[in-house]
Design a protein around this motif. Structure first.
Motif, PDB file in Angstrom:
ATOM      1  N   PHE A  88      11.300  10.987  11.753  1.00 14.03           N
ATOM      2  CA  PHE A  88      11.268  10.875  13.131  1.00 14.03           C
ATOM      3  C   PHE A  88      12.719  11.275  13.836  1.00 14.03           C
ATOM      4  O   PHE A  88      12.959  11.947  14.648  1.00 14.03           O
ATOM      5  CB  PHE A  88      10.638   9.618  13.900  1.00 14.03           C
ATOM      6  CG  PHE A  88       9.140   9.353  13.749  1.00 14.03           C
ATOM      7  CD1 PHE A  88       8.559  10.370  14.577  1.00 14.03           C
ATOM      8  CD2 PHE A  88       8.433   8.313  13.454  1.00 14.03           C
ATOM      9  CE1 PHE A  88       6.975  10.564  14.600  1.00 14.03           C
ATOM     10  CE2 PHE A  88       7.028   8.285  13.427  1.00 14.03           C
ATOM     11  CZ  PHE A  88       6.363   9.272  14.127  1.00 14.03           C
ATOM     12  N   PHE A  89      13.654  10.482  13.322  1.00 15.38           N
ATOM     13  CA  PHE A  89      15.039  10.787  13.707  1.00 15.38           C
ATOM     14  C   PHE A  89      15.448  12.220  13.220  1.00 15.38           C
ATOM     15  O   PHE A  89      15.910  12.614  14.257  1.00 15.38           O
ATOM     16  CB  PHE A  89      16.054   9.633  12.785  1.00 15.38           C
ATOM     17  CG  PHE A  89      16.117   8.377  13.340  1.00 15.38           C
ATOM     18  CD1 PHE A  89      15.815   8.038  14.513  1.00 15.38           C
ATOM     19  CD2 PHE A  89      16.429   7.254  12.379  1.00 15.38           C
ATOM     20  CE1 PHE A  89      15.742   6.573  14.902  1.00 15.38           C
ATOM     21  CE2 PHE A  89      16.679   6.025  12.906  1.00 15.38           C
ATOM     22  CZ  PHE A  89      16.185   5.539  14.279  1.00 15.38           C
ATOM     23  N   THR A  98      12.604  15.932   4.881  1.00 15.15           N
ATOM     24  CA  THR A  98      12.292  16.287   6.211  1.00 15.15           C
ATOM     25  C   THR A  98      12.971  17.585   6.778  1.00 15.15           C
ATOM     26  O   THR A  98      12.129  18.477   7.086  1.00 15.15           O
ATOM     27  CB  THR A  98      12.665  15.443   7.477  1.00 15.15           C
ATOM     28  OG1 THR A  98      11.860  14.353   6.980  1.00 15.15           O
ATOM     29  CG2 THR A  98      12.165  15.852   8.638  1.00 15.15           C
ATOM     30  N   LEU A  99      14.299  17.843   6.300  1.00 11.92           N
ATOM     31  CA  LEU A  99      14.904  18.985   6.641  1.00 11.92           C
ATOM     32  C   LEU A  99      14.227  20.224   5.911  1.00 11.92           C
ATOM     33  O   LEU A  99      14.343  21.404   6.271  1.00 11.92           O
ATOM     34  CB  LEU A  99      16.369  18.883   6.098  1.00 11.92           C
ATOM     35  CG  LEU A  99      17.140  17.926   7.228  1.00 11.92           C
ATOM     36  CD1 LEU A  99      18.592  17.851   6.577  1.00 11.92           C
ATOM     37  CD2 LEU A  99      17.390  18.513   8.437  1.00 11.92           C
ATOM     38  N   LEU A 100      13.850  19.988   4.610  1.00  8.56           N
ATOM     39  CA  LEU A 100      13.323  21.058   3.955  1.00  8.56           C
ATOM     40  C   LEU A 100      11.743  21.267   4.296  1.00  8.56           C
ATOM     41  O   LEU A 100      11.540  22.796   4.407  1.00  8.56           O
ATOM     42  CB  LEU A 100      13.242  20.552   2.379  1.00  8.56           C
ATOM     43  CG  LEU A 100      14.634  20.604   1.749  1.00  8.56           C
ATOM     44  CD1 LEU A 100      14.391  20.070   0.124  1.00  8.56           C
ATOM     45  CD2 LEU A 100      15.356  21.836   1.362  1.00  8.56           C
ATOM     46  N   TRP A 143       0.750  -1.330   0.001  1.00 10.17           N
ATOM     47  CA  TRP A 143       0.085  -0.059  -0.077  1.00 10.17           C
ATOM     48  C   TRP A 143       0.957   1.369   0.060  1.00 10.17           C
ATOM     49  O   TRP A 143       0.532   2.306  -0.413  1.00 10.17           O
ATOM     50  CB  TRP A 143      -1.084  -0.013   1.140  1.00 10.17           C
ATOM     51  CG  TRP A 143      -1.956  -1.142   1.152  1.00 10.17           C
ATOM     52  CD1 TRP A 143      -2.289  -1.970   0.132  1.00 10.17           C
ATOM     53  CD2 TRP A 143      -2.859  -1.368   2.076  1.00 10.17           C
ATOM     54  NE1 TRP A 143      -3.283  -2.898   0.400  1.00 10.17           N
ATOM     55  CE2 TRP A 143      -3.620  -2.599   1.713  1.00 10.17           C
ATOM     56  CE3 TRP A 143      -2.963  -1.040   3.465  1.00 10.17           C
ATOM     57  CZ2 TRP A 143      -4.459  -3.103   2.697  1.00 10.17           C
ATOM     58  CZ3 TRP A 143      -3.863  -1.668   4.458  1.00 10.17           C
ATOM     59  CH2 TRP A 143      -4.822  -2.503   3.992  1.00 10.17           C
ATOM     60  N   LEU A 144       2.012   1.183   0.708  1.00 14.08           N
ATOM     61  CA  LEU A 144       2.855   2.286   0.768  1.00 14.08           C
ATOM     62  C   LEU A 144       4.299   1.735   0.748  1.00 14.08           C
ATOM     63  O   LEU A 144       4.898   1.726   1.894  1.00 14.08           O
ATOM     64  CB  LEU A 144       2.642   3.293   1.909  1.00 14.08           C
ATOM     65  CG  LEU A 144       3.039   4.873   1.872  1.00 14.08           C
ATOM     66  CD1 LEU A 144       2.728   5.487   0.375  1.00 14.08           C
ATOM     67  CD2 LEU A 144       3.059   5.362   2.930  1.00 14.08           C
ATOM     68  N   PRO A 145       4.993   1.346  -0.205  1.00 16.00           N
ATOM     69  CA  PRO A 145       6.297   0.568  -0.216  1.00 16.00           C
ATOM     70  C   PRO A 145       7.427   1.155   0.398  1.00 16.00           C
ATOM     71  O   PRO A 145       8.113   0.521   1.330  1.00 16.00           O
ATOM     72  CB  PRO A 145       6.781   0.359  -1.419  1.00 16.00           C
ATOM     73  CG  PRO A 145       5.325   0.584  -2.381  1.00 16.00           C
ATOM     74  CD  PRO A 145       4.565   1.417  -1.660  1.00 16.00           C
ATOM     75  N   GLY A 146       7.385   2.316   0.557  1.00 19.10           N
ATOM     76  CA  GLY A 146       8.550   3.259   1.324  1.00 19.10           C
ATOM     77  C   GLY A 146       8.114   3.809   2.633  1.00 19.10           C
ATOM     78  O   GLY A 146       8.823   4.523   3.164  1.00 19.10           O
ATOM     79  N   GLY A 147       6.970   3.333   3.149  1.00 17.56           N
ATOM     80  CA  GLY A 147       6.400   3.882   4.432  1.00 17.56           C
ATOM     81  C   GLY A 147       7.214   3.679   5.636  1.00 17.56           C
ATOM     82  O   GLY A 147       7.303   4.734   6.426  1.00 17.56           O
ATOM     83  N   PHE A 148       8.005   2.893   5.629  1.00 20.49           N
ATOM     84  CA  PHE A 148       8.947   2.680   6.651  1.00 20.49           C
ATOM     85  C   PHE A 148       9.831   3.744   6.913  1.00 20.49           C
ATOM     86  O   PHE A 148      10.512   3.977   7.933  1.00 20.49           O
ATOM     87  CB  PHE A 148       9.839   1.173   6.587  1.00 20.49           C
ATOM     88  CG  PHE A 148      10.664   1.248   5.305  1.00 20.49           C
ATOM     89  CD1 PHE A 148      11.946   1.539   5.573  1.00 20.49           C
ATOM     90  CD2 PHE A 148      10.378   1.036   4.190  1.00 20.49           C
ATOM     91  CE1 PHE A 148      12.760   1.437   4.447  1.00 20.49           C
ATOM     92  CE2 PHE A 148      10.899   0.890   3.039  1.00 20.49           C
ATOM     93  CZ  PHE A 148      12.238   1.182   3.276  1.00 20.49           C
ATOM     94  N   VAL A 149      10.192   4.754   6.013  1.00 16.89           N
ATOM     95  CA  VAL A 149      11.060   5.893   6.179  1.00 16.89           C
ATOM     96  C   VAL A 149      10.426   6.662   7.005  1.00 16.89           C
ATOM     97  O   VAL A 149      11.168   7.764   7.189  1.00 16.89           O
ATOM     98  CB  VAL A 149      11.617   6.367   4.670  1.00 16.89           C
ATOM     99  CG1 VAL A 149      11.934   5.343   3.728  1.00 16.89           C
ATOM    100  CG2 VAL A 149      10.514   6.922   4.048  1.00 16.89           C
TER     101      VAL A 149
END
Length: 601
Positions: free
Chosen positions: A42-43, A262-264, A31-37
């Protein structure tokens, strides 16, 4: 904290994006293959926030390490302990003994904030089954907690020197960590995934941004950047969620995309007049989900694991609905009745010593309890240099020594039950991943091998029975010299040797994950595997004599059609993984082994 670092709703909105990505991925990766990132998001957020808070408090002259760690304890610890207790209670009801043992060890390592190291070192000998690892998600918490141990101290030391040295120091550490990640990922992907040194750059990137932003004035160029960069960051995050795959190439260079994204996005969250991204992230629904993000993360994986483990035959969509229906109320209750009250109570200045004492006391309970659960439910010699496991030392009705590799250990609990019932002393010398047979040449020194230790244990105990269970297809040589030597050396030391033949190995389509995806019995052993196993089992049966008893397990694990049973009549799984019996599977062997042990040697 509120006085030194103002609350920003958009940060909680970004947390919501991260946790929703993780949840969708864990509900079903397709459903969202890269969702684990989302974990990488969070990091970065963690590094950004703790750096911003520490620097703000340092500038106001009210920072202390004691207060920092008090906040971390209040933020993370109470909800974790409740989740851990509930998870262990559910595991005791749902899991087989081996999986409960693994969960106990996971509890101990998660409580000690080192479960990432356990998962990194866990080899492929036992295939990792996510539905039997309810603390698996705690690896990221361990990485963060390890980071918290050294980073605040380093940051404060550098803050006392100069801004230039601080920025150079953080940038240097970040680049070293990133370089190690890029180098180690193609060599040892699990190490790069789980280790703090290869993940610290993500937290340091957030910290570096916080420092840069705290020393920059808001000008026209920054206002323009705050409107343009967040949209670029959103594009990178969306692309990461969709395009990155969970494979050997991660983290590596692929982790750069969610980190930079995330930084952006963050660049637009701390401006007086944010753009569209900030307004979207500050929407009440996203903010509410973001506030729940920690509790959602804590509770979702145990719930998902138990549902997947117990309800194998339930269709995917109902399982996803059930997981969500259980997780969301649990997370809301955890947030309202545990997380918020505990943070309010434990963050009081007068509560600092109590918070620390509660943490120490809970660790002193969780770690030994987890290890005791492991050792009670899976009898296995984990360090052969420390010797054997002995039970019922004072019993005099008889004595038994169990030798073997992981195939020996899978009978350990059942053997102990029999020993208790018969009044026998039991010594266990089986060790997962060990080689319980001597080398082919008697002239070859054994050193501290499992065989030499096992032989020493038998010589010391002089048992009535020696039971040997092994993955014979992988340990026996073609001419049988190793087994012959073992039997020759054991015969003078015991009255009877009992050999257990090797049970069948399930085919690839007979895993819990495969069944959830649609595979169904009957399951038959693959031809090559079966041929090799039948050859070695025939070798064992040919060695039967008045001093050597061979228990043939073939009829116990095949039905009338030759198929391998996956469940017993009560729905219990008979196999722990493709090659190892579960505790319920081992019970099928109990009556035959009991009969053998009751016979006078």
């Amino acid at each position: 904290m509120a006085n030194s670092f103002p609350y920003r709703p958009s940060i909680d909105g970004l947390r919501a994006v991260a946790i929703l990505a993780v949840l969708i991925f864990h509900l079903h990766p397709s459903w969202l293959p890269g969702g684990f990132v989302g974990v990488d998001v969070f990091f970065v957020l963690s590094g950004y926030l703790i750096t911003a808070v520490i620097t703000a408090e340092h500038q106001h002259g009210n920072f202390s390490l004691g207060k920092f760690y008090q906040r971390r304890i209040a933020r993370l610890f109470p909800a974790f302990i409740v989740m851990a207790a509930a998870t262990m209670a559910a595991a005791a009801l749902i899991y087989s003994a081996q999986d409960l043992a693994s969960t106990g060890e996971s509890l101990a390592t998660a409580a000690a904030s080192v479960i990432n190291l356990r998962l990194m070192l866990q080899g492929a000998y036992f295939e990792l089954s996510p539905d039997a690892e309810p603390f698996l998600h705690c690896w990221s918490l361990s990485v963060e907690e390890q980071f918290y141990l050294f980073y605040p101290i380093l940051l404060v030391l550098l803050l006392r020197r100069s801004r230039k040295l601080l920025l150079i120091g953080l940038l240097g550490l970040m680049l070293v960590s990133l370089a190690s990640c890029l180098v180690i990922t193609p060599l040892r992907s699990p190490w790069a995934f789980y280790l703090l040194p290869t993940r610290a750059w993500e937290l340091l990137a957030g910290g570096f941004l916080a420092l840069r932003r705290s020393h920059q004035e808001t000008g026209a160029s920054m206002m323009l950047a705050s409107k343009f960069f967040p949209w670029l960051g959103v594009a990178l995050l969306v692309a990461s969620f969709i395009l990155i795959r969970e494979a050997a190439g991660f983290p590596g260079y692929q982790a750069l995309f969610p980190v930079i994204g995330t930084l952006l996005v963050i660049t637009g969250t701390d401006m007086p007049r944010g753009g569209g991204v900030q307004r979207i992230l500050a929407a009440p629904l996203l903010v509410s989900i973001g506030k729940l993000s920690y509790s959602l993360y804590l509770w979702h994986w145990p719930v998902f694991s138990f549902v997947d483990y117990k309800l194998l035959l339930l269709e995917e969509t109902p399982r996803a609905f059930l997981k969500t229906a259980i997780t969301v109320p649990l997370a809301i209750a955890s947030y309202r009745f545990i997380e918020c009250p505990a943070r309010a109570a434990l963050n009081r200045p007068a509560s600092r010593r109590f918070a620390l004492a509660a943490l120490v006391a809970s660790l002193a309970i969780c770690i030994p309890t987890g290890l005791a659960i492991r050792d009670r439910n899976y009898l296995n010699v984990r360090d052969i240099s420390k010797g054997k496991l002995t039970f019922n030392r004072t019993r005099s009705a008889g004595s038994v020594v169990l030798l073997g590799d992981s195939h020996g250990s899978m009978y350990g609990q059942m053997a102990k039950q029999l020993a208790d019932e018969l009044g026998y002393r039991l010594t266990v010398m089986s060790a997962s991943s060990g080689d319980p047979l001597p080398l082919a040449s008697a002239d070859t020194p054994e050193g501290e091998s499992l065989w030499s230790q096992s032989l020493a244990a038998v010589r010391q105990d002089s048992p009535d029975f020696v039971i040997i269970a092994c993955q014979w297809s992988g340990k026996l040589d073609h001419d049988g010299i190793r087994l012959k030597r073992a039997l020759d050396e054991l015969r003078p030391l015991t009255r009877r040797i009992i050999l257990l033949t090797q049970p069948p190995r399930l085919p690839p389509e007979a895993t819990r994950d495969a069944i959830r995806k649609g595979a169904r019995p009957p399951f038959h052993e693959e031809g090559v595997q079966k041929s090799r196993r039948m050859v070695v089992n025939a070798d064992l049966l040919a060695r039967a004599s008045d001093r050597v008893l061979v228990i043939d397990l073939e009829s116990l694990f095949h039905d009338s059609s030759g198929a391998i049973p996956f469940w017993d009549s009560e729905g219990h799984l008979l196999f722990h993984d493709r090659g190892h019996l579960s505790s319920h599977g081992a019970q099928r062997v109990r009556s035959l082994l009991a009969e053998a042990l009751k016979k006078s040697p």
